[in-house]
Design a protein around this motif. Structure first.
Motif, short mmCIF file in Angstrom:
data_model
loop_
_atom_site.label_atom_id
_atom_site.label_comp_id
_atom_site.label_asym_id
_atom_site.label_seq_id
_atom_site.Cartn_x
_atom_site.Cartn_y
_atom_site.Cartn_z
N GLU A 167 0.83 -1.20 0.00
CA GLU A 167 0.00 0.00 0.00
C GLU A 167 0.87 1.26 0.00
O GLU A 167 0.61 2.22 -0.73
CB GLU A 167 -0.94 -0.01 1.20
N LEU A 168 1.91 1.25 0.83
CA LEU A 168 2.82 2.39 0.86
C LEU A 168 3.56 2.51 -0.47
O LEU A 168 3.73 3.62 -0.99
CB LEU A 168 3.82 2.22 2.02
N LEU A 169 3.98 1.39 -1.01
CA LEU A 169 4.67 1.39 -2.30
C LEU A 169 3.80 2.04 -3.37
O LEU A 169 4.27 2.86 -4.16
CB LEU A 169 5.05 -0.04 -2.69
N GLN A 170 2.54 1.67 -3.41
CA GLN A 170 1.63 2.22 -4.41
C GLN A 170 1.48 3.73 -4.25
O GLN A 170 1.37 4.47 -5.24
CB GLN A 170 0.27 1.54 -4.31
N SER A 171 1.52 4.20 -3.00
CA SER A 171 1.36 5.63 -2.75
C SER A 171 2.51 6.45 -3.31
O SER A 171 2.36 7.64 -3.58
CB SER A 171 1.21 5.89 -1.25
N PHE A 172 3.67 5.82 -3.51
CA PHE A 172 4.82 6.52 -4.07
C PHE A 172 4.75 6.61 -5.59
O PHE A 172 5.54 7.34 -6.21
CB PHE A 172 6.12 5.84 -3.65
N ALA A 173 3.86 5.85 -6.18
CA ALA A 173 3.67 5.85 -7.64
C ALA A 173 4.99 5.71 -8.40
O ALA A 173 5.37 6.55 -9.22
CB ALA A 173 2.96 7.13 -8.08
N PRO A 174 5.74 4.64 -8.16
CA PRO A 174 7.01 4.46 -8.87
C PRO A 174 6.78 4.18 -10.34
O PRO A 174 5.74 3.65 -10.75
CB PRO A 174 7.64 3.24 -8.17
N ASP A 175 7.76 4.55 -11.15
CA ASP A 175 7.71 4.22 -12.58
C ASP A 175 8.21 2.80 -12.83
O ASP A 175 7.86 2.19 -13.84
CB ASP A 175 8.57 5.20 -13.37
N ILE A 176 9.08 2.32 -11.95
CA ILE A 176 9.66 0.99 -12.10
C ILE A 176 10.02 0.45 -10.72
O ILE A 176 10.40 1.20 -9.82
CB ILE A 176 10.91 1.02 -13.02
N ILE A 177 9.86 -0.86 -10.56
CA ILE A 177 10.20 -1.54 -9.31
C ILE A 177 11.33 -2.51 -9.61
O ILE A 177 11.21 -3.36 -10.50
CB ILE A 177 8.99 -2.30 -8.73
N ILE A 178 12.43 -2.37 -8.88
CA ILE A 178 13.57 -3.28 -9.03
C ILE A 178 13.58 -4.21 -7.82
O ILE A 178 13.51 -3.74 -6.68
CB ILE A 178 14.91 -2.52 -9.11
N ILE A 179 13.68 -5.51 -8.06
CA ILE A 179 13.69 -6.47 -6.97
C ILE A 179 14.90 -7.39 -7.07
O ILE A 179 15.48 -7.56 -8.15
CB ILE A 179 12.40 -7.32 -6.93
N ASP A 180 15.27 -7.98 -5.95
CA ASP A 180 16.22 -9.09 -5.94
C ASP A 180 15.44 -10.38 -6.15
O ASP A 180 14.22 -10.42 -5.93
CB ASP A 180 16.99 -9.11 -4.61
N PRO A 181 16.09 -11.48 -6.53
CA PRO A 181 15.36 -12.71 -6.86
C PRO A 181 14.58 -13.33 -5.71
O PRO A 181 13.74 -14.20 -5.94
CB PRO A 181 16.48 -13.66 -7.31
N SER A 182 14.83 -12.90 -4.48
CA SER A 182 14.19 -13.54 -3.33
C SER A 182 12.68 -13.31 -3.26
O SER A 182 11.99 -14.03 -2.56
CB SER A 182 14.84 -13.05 -2.03
N ILE A 183 12.16 -12.30 -3.98
CA ILE A 183 10.71 -12.07 -3.91
C ILE A 183 10.05 -12.15 -5.28
O ILE A 183 9.09 -11.44 -5.57
CB ILE A 183 10.37 -10.73 -3.21
N THR A 184 10.56 -13.03 -6.11
CA THR A 184 9.96 -13.18 -7.44
C THR A 184 8.51 -13.65 -7.36
O THR A 184 7.72 -13.38 -8.28
CB THR A 184 10.77 -14.18 -8.29
N ALA A 185 8.13 -14.33 -6.29
CA ALA A 185 6.74 -14.78 -6.14
C ALA A 185 5.78 -13.60 -6.06
O ALA A 185 4.58 -13.76 -6.34
CB ALA A 185 6.60 -15.64 -4.89
N ALA A 186 6.28 -12.42 -5.71
CA ALA A 186 5.42 -11.25 -5.56
C ALA A 186 5.24 -10.47 -6.87
O ALA A 186 4.50 -9.49 -6.91
CB ALA A 186 6.01 -10.32 -4.51
N ILE A 187 5.91 -10.91 -7.93
CA ILE A 187 5.89 -10.13 -9.17
C ILE A 187 4.47 -9.84 -9.68
O ILE A 187 4.18 -8.71 -10.08
CB ILE A 187 6.75 -10.82 -10.25
#
Length: 313
Positions: free
Chosen positions: A102-122
């Motif tokens: 919810e907080l992430l969405q409030s920042f309205a990012p243009d792109i999200i960079i992740i490490d491989p540990s949370i690929t299930a959340a893609i």
């Protein structure tokens, strides 16, 4: 806690699991005592609004001079990853395994960079913004080689190709300098150990990020046995006695009192290199990191590894 938890895969085991299972640089590298910063100040760098949901990707972005909107576990990053430092403008986004969506969405990012540990959340993250995976460890490839290519791919994605090329050139120059500093210190093999607990050690082997640094400097890794997919393995302390002339490189500040550790572990006191005082403490190293992690390890090794005639230190 986030109302939208992310279930993290167990591709990266906890330190407890691996043990029991068997500069602030402002976004740059050091050459001598001078920080080499990104060619363009991060605070004025135009470009996409980036959310970094892992430490490896955050570390690499900062090294390029890009300040992300959010990073998870900022206080722990400061203690365990250390550098590049995270500016105060960056917001906490929760746990690496459970970012606050919810907080992430409030920042309205243009792109999200992740490490491989949370690929299930893609799938859920893609509802907020496009997602890119920043990868260091790939089967059959060397971590530093992968880190360089991943950093270049990340730079292309966020429009920082020129800054990335300049950063990697400065990294190569710095590594040449560290190699010169270490020219006369390569006689004894080195055990690279991050954790010591309950008579076991987490030791880094031939497929680790650090092995590539040792190779560049002509230094020998005392551990030639197998290691896991992340370059490390857990072994009994007594196994380390197999190379009696080795030096122990402790890559952690979590063992705050070495003397107390030696007193509490009879096995440690029997190891030949510790009886001879061949111990060098580098401080915390982020062994899931990329190019900045390799530079930090190399720089501290060049600073702290003593001459062979001086066993102490």
């Amino acid at each position: 806690m986030s109302k939208n938890p992310v279930i993290v895969s167990d591709r990266w085991p906890s330190r407890r699991a691996v043990l029991t299972a068997g500069v602030s640089l402002g976004g740059g590298v050091l050459l001598g005592n001078w920080p080499l910063r990104a060619t363009q100040a991060a605070t004025s760098q135009p470009g996409p609004r980036i959310a970094a949901l892992g430490w490896a990707c955050a570390q690499s972005l900062l090294a390029l001079g890009v300040v992300p909107l959010v990073v998870p576990e900022i206080e722990r990053y400061g203690r365990l990853v250390v550098e590049p430092a995270i500016p105060s403008s960056v917001q906490e986004i929760g746990l690496r395994s459970e970012p606050n969506l919810e907080l992430l969405q409030s920042f309205a990012p243009d792109i999200i960079i992740i490490d491989p540990s949370i690929t299930a959340a893609i799938p859920r993250l893609k509802l907020i913004a496009p997602v890119e995976i920043f990868t260091i460890f790939k089967p059959g490839r060397h971590p530093l080689e992968t880190a360089r290519s991943s950093t270049m791919e990340l730079a292309q994605r966020v429009g920082m190709q020129a800054a990335c090329e300049a950063y990697l050139a400065r990294f190569d120059t710095a590594m040449t300098g560290y190699r010169e500093q270490l020219r006369n210190r390569g006689g004894k093999p080195l055990y690279l150990v991050s954790e010591i607990a309950r008579n076991r050690a987490l030791v880094f082997g031939p497929n680790s990020l650090y092995q590539e640094v040792l190779n560049q400097f002509g230094l020998k890794n005392a551990w030639t046995g197998q290691s896991g997919p992340w370059g490390h393995t857990s072994v009994g302390l007594e196994v380390l006695a197999a190379v009696p002339d080795a030096r122990l490189i402790l890559m952690s500040s979590r063992v705050a009192d070495i003397e107390a550790l030696l007193t509490s572990s009879p096995v440690l006191r029997t190891l030949p290199f510790l009886r001879s005082g061949r111990l060098t403490v580098l401080g915390n190293q982020f062994f899931y990191g990329g190019v900045p992690a390799a530079e930090r390890f190399a720089r501290l090794l060049a600073e702290r590894l003593p001459q062979e005639k001086n066993e102490q230190g």
